[in-house]
Enzyme design. Structure first.
Site, short mmCIF file in Angstrom:
data_model
loop_
_atom_site.label_atom_id
_atom_site.label_comp_id
_atom_site.label_asym_id
_atom_site.label_seq_id
_atom_site.Cartn_x
_atom_site.Cartn_y
_atom_site.Cartn_z
N ARG A 136 61.56 36.52 35.10
CA ARG A 136 60.41 36.24 35.50
C ARG A 136 59.91 36.17 37.08
NH1 ARG A 136 59.33 31.09 33.20
NH2 ARG A 136 59.16 30.36 35.52
N TYR B 256 32.77 43.73 39.60
CA TYR B 256 33.13 44.33 38.38
C TYR B 256 32.87 43.04 37.32
CZ TYR B 256 36.75 45.66 35.03
OH TYR B 256 37.49 45.79 34.05
N ASP C 79 38.05 42.67 46.07
CA ASP C 79 38.56 43.64 45.15
C ASP C 79 38.52 45.11 45.58
OD1 ASP C 79 38.64 45.68 43.04
OD2 ASP C 79 37.62 44.27 41.66
N LYS D 71 44.10 51.84 38.22
CA LYS D 71 43.29 52.92 38.59
C LYS D 71 44.07 53.94 39.40
CE LYS D 71 40.15 50.87 36.30
NZ LYS D 71 39.25 49.70 36.91
C1 LIG Z 1 39.52 48.26 36.36
C2 LIG Z 1 38.68 47.53 37.37
C3 LIG Z 1 39.28 46.13 37.39
C4 LIG Z 1 40.29 45.77 36.45
O1 LIG Z 1 41.30 46.33 36.19
P1 LIG Z 1 42.09 46.22 34.65
O2 LIG Z 1 43.57 46.59 34.97
O3 LIG Z 1 41.18 46.79 33.67
O4 LIG Z 1 42.24 44.50 34.25
C5 LIG Z 1 38.85 45.36 38.48
N1 LIG Z 1 38.18 45.75 39.49
C6 LIG Z 1 37.62 46.97 39.54
C7 LIG Z 1 36.74 47.33 40.53
C8 LIG Z 1 37.90 47.83 38.32
O5 LIG Z 1 37.56 48.98 38.15
#
Ligand SMILES: *Cc1c(COP(=O)(O)O)cnc(C)c1O
Length: 410
Positions: free
Chosen positions: A76, A129, A201, A226
């Site tokens: 872990r 988000y 973010d 992404k």
């Molecule tokens: C998709 C996304 C997230 C979350 O990612 P997940 O892997 O789906 O939890 C967070 N911030 C932004 C800007 C996103 O587009």
């Protein structure tokens, strides 16, 4: 606390190790992503680290066991596969350490939980988000953390929202769906003067197009789902910390028992190798399509920070070095049935709530139901597009035929 190797830049950070391969910030980022985190001769010359499955890690002697002399202690807590990705992200971000999480949202939640606690106040950008907003208004609220949402265009005016117990400011720029650009240096200056932790973010820009730590931000978050993954086959999150924030981040991540599978770490590493070339293509095609849409008789506005017409263009140009393939547009008013015709007529664009993969995607959106510090005003139906790696002329032709069918149905 850092221990350096004489031959290279190998150094120990906390309980994890920095690899030396690719960790040379004199090289271009496009070169570095090809090599970051690799250490072939640890693995008999194989270019990539093996996918190490394992929970138990053995010690050769009693002395090693109780003295914790091994590089790894327990599955872990990291293994050669996850460590390679951690090291790569840390080097790319210019941070002091990285934690990996099973999704982008869990990266956001663990980063926030490493900073705020009962009695604290959090400033959260209104255009975050939406699941990030919900984590604050549900989980953090239950834990005694109060959240105030702020206008993404607040700039230095953020100072007026700070209370004695304000512990953190969370940013996301450009804004989710609506692409407002934040004045990050102005906000960071206020935070620094008051000893407030900043988190961002940075999924849209990735560390290739915006470097949060270089702008003084403490915690830099990516939904690796992404562009890092890049192939619509992975959920992954990364949080990089700079300075004092690292200690709390690694401790909270460990206390919560968060870890990722070695297969997912390997997919993250595979995505990293082509991140720069993919982003260059997403950027060029995205801009070409955005410019074409701007000239379309069916489109009212295109919300893309790299377009000169965008209200945040000067801020984007000042702080960012590129744009990805995600942007939005506001159509001229048409009935919803015509919007449905547009979406259902698209052939190259899939309809799905994600982005950053190799393919074109489209969704309708409406932020008016959940924004609280700002009012979402769109003169027509709003559409978010992700421009994939397809040939831009084909993408434009697909949009053109779908817009014409929409107009015929209006
Ligand atoms: C998709 C996304 C997230 C979350 O990612 P997940 O892997 O789906 O939890 C967070 N911030 C932004 C800007 C996103 O587009």
């Amino acid at each position: 606390m850092a221990r350096h190797c004489a031959r290279c830049r190998y150094r120990q950070m906390g309980e994890f190790f920095m690899s030396h391969a690719g960790d040379d910030d004199a090289l271009a980022p496009e070169t570095r992503v090809v090599h970051l985190g690799l250490d072939p001769f640890r693995f008999d010359g194989f270019v990539n680290p093996p996918v190490v499955r394992g929970s138990t890690v053995l010690s050769p002697t009693y002395k090693d066991l109780v003295g914790h002399t091994g590089r790894y202690s327990y599955g872990r807590r990291g293994n050669p596969t996850s460590e390679a990705l951690q090291n790569a992200v840390t080097a790319l971000e210019g941070g002091d350490g990285t934690v990996l999480t099973p999704s982008g949202l869990s990266a956001i939640s663990v980063a926030l939980l490493s900073v705020v606690g009962a009695g604290d106040h959090l400033l959260m950008v209104d255009t975050a988000y939406n699941p990030t907003r919900q984590f604050c208004t549900r989980v953090l609220k239950r834990m005694g953390v109060e959240t105030t949402h702020y206008d993404p265009l607040v700039g230095a005016g953020i100072a007026d929202l700070i209370r004695p117990n304000t512990r953190a400011i969370f940013l996301e720029s450009p804004g989710s769906q609506s692409f407002e650009m934040q004045d990050i240096p102005a906000i960071v200056a206020v935070a620094k003067a008051r000893g407030i932790t900043t988190l961002i973010d940075n999924t849209w820009a990735t560390p290739l197009f915006f470097k949060p730590h270089a702008f003084g931000i403490d915690l830099s978050i990516q939904a690796g789902t992404k562009y890092l993954g890049g192939h619509a086959d992975l959920n992954l999150g990364t949080v990089s910390a700079k300075g004092d924030a690292w200690k709390g981040l690694i401790a909270t991540h460990g206390d919560m028992g968060i870890c990722i599978s070695p297969d997912d770490a390997a997919l993250g590493l595979r995505g990293l190798r082509t991140l720069a070339v993919r982003l260059a293509r997403h950027q060029a095609s995205g801009l070409e399509v955005a410019r074409w849409l701007e000239a379309s008789p069916y489109v009212s506005r295109v919300l893309h920070p790299a377009l000169e017409s965008h209200p945040g263009h000067a801020v984007w140009k000042r702080d960012f070095t590129g744009a990805c393939g995600l942007f939005s547009l506001i159509l001229k008013p048409v009935p919803e049935a015509a919007v449905a015709t547009f979406f259902d007529s698209l052939k190259l664009f899939g309809m799905g709530y994600s982005w950053g993969g190799f393919e074109c995607l489209a969704i309708p959106f409406d932020c008016s139901s959940y924004r609280t510090a700002t009012r979402w005003q769109a003169e027509g139906p709003a559409v978010r597009l992700h421009i994939g790696l397809e040939e831009p002329a084909d993408i434009i032709a697909d949009l053109e035929q779908a817009l014409e069918k929409m107009a015929a149905a209006a």
